[in-house]
Motif scaffolding. Structure first.
Motif, mmCIF file in Angstrom:
data_model
loop_
_atom_site.group_PDB
_atom_site.id
_atom_site.type_symbol
_atom_site.label_atom_id
_atom_site.label_comp_id
_atom_site.label_asym_id
_atom_site.label_seq_id
_atom_site.Cartn_x
_atom_site.Cartn_y
_atom_site.Cartn_z
ATOM 1 N N GLY A 1 38.391 21.945 39.206
ATOM 2 C CA GLY A 1 39.881 21.785 38.069
ATOM 3 C C GLY A 1 40.843 22.621 38.449
ATOM 4 O O GLY A 1 41.852 22.579 37.700
ATOM 5 N N ALA A 2 40.644 23.741 39.286
ATOM 6 C CA ALA A 2 41.636 24.634 39.433
ATOM 7 C C ALA A 2 42.747 24.030 40.128
ATOM 8 O O ALA A 2 42.768 23.327 41.079
ATOM 9 N N ASN A 3 44.022 24.532 39.832
ATOM 10 C CA ASN A 3 45.236 24.047 40.479
ATOM 11 C C ASN A 3 45.867 25.362 41.167
ATOM 12 O O ASN A 3 47.298 25.202 41.829
ATOM 13 N N ALA A 4 45.488 26.566 41.029
ATOM 14 C CA ALA A 4 46.300 27.821 41.479
ATOM 15 C C ALA A 4 45.274 28.881 41.854
ATOM 16 O O ALA A 4 44.083 28.884 41.582
ATOM 17 N N ILE A 5 45.653 29.433 43.059
ATOM 18 C CA ILE A 5 45.088 30.421 43.658
ATOM 19 C C ILE A 5 45.984 31.905 43.662
ATOM 20 O O ILE A 5 47.213 31.784 43.929
ATOM 21 N N ARG A 6 45.356 32.956 43.162
ATOM 22 C CA ARG A 6 46.032 34.157 43.607
ATOM 23 C C ARG A 6 45.463 34.931 44.581
ATOM 24 O O ARG A 6 44.306 35.195 44.596
ATOM 25 N N MET A 7 46.137 35.216 45.517
ATOM 26 C CA MET A 7 45.714 35.800 46.895
ATOM 27 C C MET A 7 45.453 37.277 46.491
ATOM 28 O O MET A 7 46.459 38.202 46.660
ATOM 29 N N SER A 8 44.317 37.743 46.011
ATOM 30 C CA SER A 8 44.089 38.970 45.617
ATOM 31 C C SER A 8 43.805 39.853 46.696
ATOM 32 O O SER A 8 42.862 39.381 47.671
ATOM 33 N N HIS A 9 44.440 41.166 46.850
ATOM 34 C CA HIS A 9 45.272 41.725 46.092
ATOM 35 C C HIS A 9 46.414 42.150 47.613
ATOM 36 O O HIS A 9 46.657 43.261 47.679
ATOM 37 N N ASN A 10 46.190 41.053 48.506
ATOM 38 C CA ASN A 10 46.687 41.488 49.830
ATOM 39 C C ASN A 10 47.038 40.289 50.465
ATOM 40 O O ASN A 10 46.653 39.055 50.014
#
Ligand code: GAL
Length: 809
Positions: free
Chosen positions: A350-359
Motif C-alpha cells: 500500500g505504499a505510494n511513496a519512496i524517499r531516496m535515502s540519503h543520496n
C-alpha cells in the motif's frame, strides 16, 4: 572546447495531431546507445600502469558490470568499514576493458556514461585521464571522441578508491555498481541530460507542455536544422507534435524551446501511472541526426499547511518508505529486476511513496517509480560541510557540491514521480548559523534548474531558535524526522508552513522471531547503555521494540493518521539494509528497521500497513503455531474491512474481538496446544476472510517457490526462489534451520543467497544457506545460455531433494 551559450525561443505554430506523422519522420534512430557492461577485467588493488595499452591483464578477473566487490568479501569484526557499513571490506580496485569502435564512427561524438561508481573514480581512455568523480552516487559521463582509435582497439580503465574508511553511515558497496553505456551521436545532438520538460498547466481537459532542449553543435561549422518534438502516448502513438527551424553556431551549445498543448491527457497518478514520452528529433536537411527520449507525465500536486498533500486535486496521504540503495544479497549491484521486486512488495503493501535515502539512487529506480506509481522524495546529501563520519562527503563538499547537486537535478527533473527535492538529511549545520547560508545556496541551485517541486530537508530539530536550516527561510516544505509526540504543536509553532514527517518509526524486528509475552520495549533506555537484547541477536517481531528516538509502527501511524496538516510520512525503512545493525554489535551486520527483511520476506508488521494503506481485505495472524506445549502465546491479528475477528483453537472458539478506538491490531492470550489456529473475520455477520495456521510435523521435503516461471536469457534477468521445508501435508516448518545446498544447471547461475537473519555471517555468495525462521532465498541470474534452468536443493539429512525448472526465453 569552448562553447558559447545562445538561447533562442522558437516561434512557430503548435500543431496538435492525433495519429499524425510528418513526412521526414521515416528514420527512427540516429543515436546509438550500447550496453557497455560486458567483458570488463577487474582486480583488487592499485594498478596505475593498467591505463597503458601494453599492460598485461591476463590474471585479472573477467566480469560483467554492475559489480560490487565488497559484497564478495567476508564479514570481519575488525573491518575498517565498521559496523555502520556491515563489516564488509572496501579498499581499491581497477577495472579495464578493451573495445573497438567502428571506423565509421569517426565523425560522431562518442561518450561513456556511468550511472554510479563507488567511489573516487578516475576514468582513463587510451592512457589519458578523463576526470575524477569523488561522489559515489552521482551519474556522470565523458566525451571520448578526441581520444578514440576508430576502427581499432581502445583501452578504458577505471580506478576506484574506496579505501578511506569509514565513509558512510550505511553499506555503500565498492566498484562500478551501476550500469555503463556507450553513446554515439552525430556532432549535432541533444546535450547530456539535455531536455527539460514541464507541464505549466495540467487538467484532464487540456495540458500544456513546455520543453527546453539543450543542443550541442560539435561541428566546426554553423548548422541549420529542424527540431521536431513529438509526444507519444503509452502505446507509442503520437498525440501532439511541433517543429521549428533553428540555427546554431560552430562549436556552440544552444537552448531551444518548444511549447505544445495536449487535449484530454490521461493523468499520472499512483493508482494509474500513465506515462507519455517526448521524442526529440534533430534533422539536417532530411537526415535524422539525433533522437532523444524524455519521460512525461501529467499530474499536479499541492502541499497545504492545513490539508496536507493532494495529487491531481485529490487529498492523498503520503504512505512512504525510506529505502537505501543496496539490493540485499546482491549488495550494491544494480539490477532492474531486483528493484522491481522491491517496489512491487512496497506497492502491494500500500505504499505510494519512496524517499531516496540519503543520496541519488539509480536510473532504474527512478524509472520504475514513474512506471509503478510512486511519489518520490529525491534526496541529494546526508552531509554538507560538517562530517558525520571521518571520511564522508564533507571532504569533497567545497569542490563538488555545486556540480553534484546540479547533475542530480538535471538527471532527475523530468521524472513525473519526483515531487520533492531534499537537499539533505539530518544535516549538522541545522544546529549552527552556517546552516543559513548553505541552505540558501543549495535552494538557489535547485531553483535555478527546477521550480516545479518544493525544496525540503529532513530536519531533526523542531525548536525554531535552534534550527538554522529552518531559519534560512529557504525551504518550501518542512520535513521532520521522528519525535511524533511533537507533531500536534507544529501547526501553531510553524504557522502557515507545509509539513511532512520525512522519517519516522525506526522500530526493530527480526522476521519470524517472537519473544513472549509481548509488550513495548524502548532501546536502549539511555543512549550508549547496553541493550538487554537476545543472546542470538534477534529482536521480537511483535512491533514492540523501538529505538530511543523513534516509535513503534503503530504509535507512529496512529499519530500521523489523525493529523490532516501532515502531508504523510516516510517509514524508516521499507527493507532491512546492510549496515547499521543498531543496537547490536558484531556479529549483527544488517539493520533491523525494515518492514521487510533483507531477503525480501515480509515481517508481520507489513500486514498492519496493508490493512491500513490498502482497501483490499486483510487478515493476518501470528506468530506461527509450533510453540512449546502449555506456553502462553500472544496471538495478534491485523485485519480490515470487517467488524470483528473470531479465533478458534482446534475448533474451539476463543472469542470474538474487534479494534477499539484507534487500535491497529487485536490480540488473544492463548495456551499453546498442537493443532490448528484459525481466524475468521466478519462484516455484518458475513465472512470476509478465513486464515488457518497449523502445527507443522516432521520435515518431509524442500519446497521451492519461484517468483516467476520464465527468465529472459539476457544475462541480467533474475528469479527469486523462496525456500522452506514442509511436512507431509505441506505445512512450512517455521523454526527450521537446515542448511540447504543449491545446484544450478542450464541457463542460469546462483548470484546470491540470504535468510534475512541480521547476524548471519555466511557469505551472500555461497552455494548454500541456512533456513532462518524456516525460510531462505536463492537468487538465480540468467547466464545468457538459451537452456532451461534447473535448481536442485538438498539438505543432506534425509529430507527429500527439492527441484525446480525455470524456462528460459
Ligand atoms: C535516522 C537517520 C537514518 C538512520 C536512522 C536509524 O536518524 O536519518 O539514516 O540512521 O536514523 O534509526
Amino acid at each position: 572546447m569552448i562553447k558559447h551559450k545562445n538561447i533562442l525561443k522558437s516561434i512557430g505554430i503548435v500543431t496538435i495531431l492525433l495519429f499524425s506523422s510528418i513526412s521526414i519522420a521515416q528514420q527512427k534512430q540516429a543515436r546509438i546507445v550500447e550496453d557497455f557492461n560486458k567483458n570488463w577485467n577487474f582486480k583488487l588493488g592499485d594498478y596505475p600502469t593498467a591505463i597503458q595499452s601494453n599492460f598485461d591483464a591476463k590474471d585479472w578477473r573477467t566480469l560483467q558490470l554492475p559489480h560490487d566487490w565488497s559484497i564478495e568479501g567476508a564479514f570481519d569484526k575488525d573491518s575498517k568499514t565498521k559496523q555502520a557499513q556491515g563489516f564488509l571490506p572496501a579498499g581499491k580496485g581497477w577495472y579495464r576493458k578493451v573495445f573497438t569502435v567502428p571506423a565509421n564512427w569517426k565523425n560522431k561524438t562518442v561518450s561513456v556514461e556511468f550511472d554510479g561508481v563507488f567511489k573516487n573514480s578516475e576514468v582513463f581512455i587510451n592512457g589519458k585521464s578523463l576526470g575524477i568523480r569523488p561522489n559515489g552516487y552521482i551519474s556522470f559521463g565523458y566525451d571520448l571522441s578526441q581520444y578514440l582509435n576508430f576502427g581499432k582497439e581502445n583501452i578504458i580503465a577505471v580506478k576506484v578508491d574506496n579505501d578511506a574508511q569509514p565513509n558512510s553511515r550505511w553499506y555503500t558497496g565498492s566498484g562500478i555498481y551501476r550500469n555503463v553505456r556507450l553513446v554515439a551521436s552525430e556532432k549535432l545532438h541533444v546535450g547530456k541530460w539535455g531536455t527539460y520538460v514541464t507541464t505549466p498547466e495540467v487538467s484532464e481537459t487540456k495540458s500544456k507542455i513546455h520543453l527546453e532542449v539543450t543542443i550541442d553543435n560539435d561541428n566546426v561549422t554553423a548548422k541549420e536544422f529542424k527540431l521536431v518534438t513529438s509526444i507519444v502516448d503509452a502505446k507509442n502513438i503520437e498525440v501532439a507534435n511541433f517543429s521549428s527551424t533553428e540555427k546554431i553556431g560552430a562549436k556552440t551549445t544552444g537552448k531551444k524551446v518548444h511549447d505544445l498543448v495536449l487535449n484530454q491527457p490521461k493523468l499520472w497518478s499512483t493508482e494509474n501511472p500513465y506515462l507519455y514520452k517526448v521524442i526529440t528529433k534533430i534533422y539536417e536537411k532530411s537526415k535524422l541526426v539525433d533522437n532523444y527520449e524524455t519521460p512525461l507525465g501529467f499530474r499536479y500536486f499541492n502541499f497545504d499547511a492545513e490539508k496536507g498533500f493532494s495529487l491531481n486535486g485529490k487529498p492523498t496521504k503520503i504512505y512512504g518508505v525510506c529505502l537505501h540503495h543496496d539490493n540485499g544479497a546482491l549488495g550494491a549491484v544494480e539490477n532492474i529486476n531486483a528493484v522491481r521486486r522491491k517496489l512491487k512488495l512496497m506497492k502491494e503493501m500500500g505504499a505510494n511513496a519512496i524517499r531516496m535515502s540519503h543520496n541519488p539512487h539509480s536510473l532504474e529506480m527512478m524509472q520504475l517509480c514513474d512506471e509503478m506509481g510512486f511519489i518520490v522524495q529525491d534526496e541529494a546529501f546526508d552531509v554538507w560541510k560538517k562530517k558525520k563520519v571521518t571520511n564522508d562527503y564533507h571532504k569533497d563538499w567545497d569542490a563538488w557540491h555545486k556540480q553534484d547537486l546540479e547533475d542530480f537535478i538535471k538527471r532527475d527533473r523530468n521524472f513525473p514521480s519526483v515531487m520533492m527535492w531534499s537537499i539533505g538529511n539530518e544535516i549538522r549545520e541545522q544546529f549552527d548559523s552556517t546552516g543559513i547560508a548553505i541552505t540558501r545556496e543549495l535552494a538557489k541551485i535547485v531553483k535555478s534548474l527546477d521550480t516545479t517541486r518544493p525544496v525540503t530537508s529532513a530536519l531533526t530539530e523542531n525548536i525554531i531558535e535552534k534550527n538554522f536550516i529552518y531559519q534560512s527561510g529557504a525551504l518550501d516544505l518542512l520535513g521532520f524526522n521522528y519525535k511524533h509526540e511533537d507533531y500536534k504543536d507544529f501547526p501553531t509553532r510553524f504557522k502557515g508552513q507545509k509539513i511532512l514527517a520525512s522519517e519516522s518509526v525506526s522500530a526493530l524486528e527480526t522476521r519470524g522471531h517472537y519473544d513472549f509475552p509481548d509488550g513495548i520495549k524502548a532501546w536502549p533506555v539511555k543512549h550508549g547503555a547496553p541493550f538487554d537484547g537476545n543472546a542470538d541477536w534477534t529482536v521480537s517481531a511483535y512491533d514492540q521494540v523501538k529505538s530511543y528516538w523513534g516509535a513503534t509502527h503503530e504509535e507512529n501511524w496512529k499519530t500521523i493518521k489523525k493529523q490532516d496538516f501532515m502531508a504523510g510520512t516516510f517509514i524508516w525503512t521499507g527493507f532491512d539494509y546492510i549496515g547499521e545493525p543498531d543496537p547490536y554489535p558484531f556479529p549483527a551486520r544488517s539493520s533491523y528497521f525494515g518492514i521487510v527483511d533483507l531477503a525480501g520476506l515480509p515481517k508481520d508488521v507489513y500486514y498492519m500497513y496493508q490493512s491500513e494503506w490498502t482497501t483490499k481485505p486483510v487478515l493476518h495472524i501470528f506468530p506461527h503455531w509450533n510453540c512449546k506445549a502449555g506456553q502462553e502465546i500472544d496471538v495478534w491479528a491485523y485485519y480490515n474491512n470487517a467488524d470483528e475477528v473470531e479465533l478458534f483453537l482446534n475448533g474451539k472458539s476463543l472469542g470474538k474481538k474487534s479494534k477499539q478506538n484507534d487500535d491497529l491490531h487485536i490480540s488473544w492470550k492463548v495456551k499453546f496446544e498442537t493443532g490448528t489456529l484459525k481466524a475468521i473475520s466478519r462484516k455484518d455477520g458475513k465472512v470476509v476472510l478465513e486464515k488457518e495456521i497449523h502445527t507443522a510435523g516432521e520435515a518431509s521435503k524442500i519446497d521451492l517457490k519461484a517468483d516467476k516461471i520464465t527468465i529472459k536469457n539476457d544475462t541480467y534477468d533474475l528469479v527469486y526462489v523462496t525456500v522452506s521445508t514442509v511436512d507431509k501435508d505441506g505445512n512450512v516448518l517455521p523454526n527450521a534451520t537446515d542448511l540447504i545446498n543449491f545446484e544450478v544447471t542450464g541457463g542460469g547461475k546462483l548470484v546470491g543467497v540470504d535468510n534475512g537473519y541480521q547476524a548471519n555471517l555466511d557469505s551472500f555468495k555461497a552455494n548454500s544457506c541456512k533456513l532462518f525462521s524456516g525460510k531462505c532465498i536463492a537468487i538465480i541470474q540468467s547466464n545468457g545460455k538459451k537452456e532451461n534452468i534447473q535448481l536442485k536443493a538438498s539438505t543432506g539429512n534425509g529430507i527429500s531433494v527439492g527441484s525446480l525448472n525455470i524456462k528460459v526465453e
